[in-house]
Design a protein around this motif. Sequence first.
Motif, mmCIF file in Angstrom:
data_model
loop_
_atom_site.group_PDB
_atom_site.id
_atom_site.type_symbol
_atom_site.label_atom_id
_atom_site.label_comp_id
_atom_site.label_asym_id
_atom_site.label_seq_id
_atom_site.Cartn_x
_atom_site.Cartn_y
_atom_site.Cartn_z
ATOM 1 N N ILE A 260 0.803 -1.222 0.000
ATOM 2 C CA ILE A 260 0.000 0.000 0.000
ATOM 3 C C ILE A 260 0.837 1.274 0.000
ATOM 4 C CG2 ILE A 260 -0.434 -0.052 2.502
ATOM 5 C CD1 ILE A 260 -2.897 1.254 -0.058
ATOM 6 N N LEU A 266 4.340 5.791 -5.105
ATOM 7 C CA LEU A 266 4.241 5.431 -6.516
ATOM 8 C C LEU A 266 5.269 6.184 -7.362
ATOM 9 C CD1 LEU A 266 0.356 5.257 -6.970
ATOM 10 C CD2 LEU A 266 1.949 3.371 -6.663
ATOM 11 N N GLU A 279 -0.142 -2.840 -4.262
ATOM 12 C CA GLU A 279 -1.126 -1.802 -3.960
ATOM 13 C C GLU A 279 -2.457 -2.381 -3.527
ATOM 14 O OE1 GLU A 279 -1.174 1.093 -2.853
ATOM 15 O OE2 GLU A 279 -0.759 2.346 -4.596
ATOM 16 N N ALA A 321 -0.674 3.551 -12.721
ATOM 17 C CA ALA A 321 -1.198 3.534 -11.356
ATOM 18 C C ALA A 321 -1.378 4.955 -10.823
ATOM 19 C CB ALA A 321 -0.258 2.748 -10.449
ATOM 20 N N PHE A 325 -4.851 6.695 -9.528
ATOM 21 C CA PHE A 325 -4.887 6.805 -8.067
ATOM 22 C C PHE A 325 -5.979 7.793 -7.611
ATOM 23 C CE2 PHE A 325 -3.513 8.397 -3.941
ATOM 24 C CZ PHE A 325 -3.127 7.230 -3.302
#
Length: 342
Positions: A260, A266, A279, A321, A325
């Motif tokens: 996470i 990221l 994640e 990602a 997000f």
Amino acid sequence: MLRETRRIWGLSVALVAVAFLATACSSSPTSTPTKKAVTIGFALKPLNNPYFATMNQGATYEAKKLGDHLTVVTASSLSDITGQANRLSALISHGYDCYIANPDNATNLVQPLTQAMAQHRPIVNVDLPISQSAAKAAGVKIDTYIGTNNIQAGKVAATELAKLIPPESQVAMIGGLASDPTSQARLKGFTEGAAGKLDIVQTVAGNWVRATALSDAAAILQARPALRGFFVANGDMALGVQRAIDAAGKQGKVDVIAIIGDTAVLKEVESGTMAAVVEQFPYTIGAMGVQACTAAAEGKKLPANVATPVQVVTKGNAAQALASFPKPFEAYSDPFTSLLAK
């Protein structure tokens, strides 16, 4: 006079016709009835933690989209077990259609949830599972559990780290609070996944604090010069571990994989500084919690257990990602969407 009478008569007929048409339209069977807003009470962990702030964001957005009324009460800290229970009890006293529980520990919200049972209201448990034995003893029925399989996430992290470093390499694990079931599950999963692949030489509790994880990692690096990797139970602590690696001059020689991460994590992965992150999506957990309450209030039968997505972010897909997000960047299953569509 006759002309004036005819004009008035014609106007009256027109008004009657308009009134008739209006009545006919309002009673048409094709008109769509307004959805009744579902009232939802949500007991959540502290919002100063980015993970739970994101969960709140997902729940809030979903409630607005569905036309529900969401009220959130939070713990003041991860150890505020009594305060969180008292706030949930006060919330339930106002009477909501459904309750979402994200407990500080496995048992602290069981007693206030007995009040929800007395109201015959559905209970949705998210993220940290409520103890089944404690709930059963108190007569509390959990209608659905929504959350990540943390053991599986830990196993995935071990598999990813094993791809990056030589077999049987020395690695260390940095968990959260030693008593936290989420941290325990992630460490357990990594340990199981690393069996026969990696050599776990040390495990410490970073207490979910970046500075603590940095200090722990610095000490481990000094004591174990052959170390090749770290598994870290959350992304914020992983940022501290990465700083310790940089300060020791071992960037590129010691890899970090975490579970996470926020946008800062990221970006570290995108730049190649940090190896990878497994994640999880607290945003989706919050959104699904609201969906579950809406479906339950409509009389739909909820699935007993729903696993939220786990997706691996590497340098190759980090940009994707980041663009998505805090939502998942790959397709995933959401059983509540189909329930609400029925």
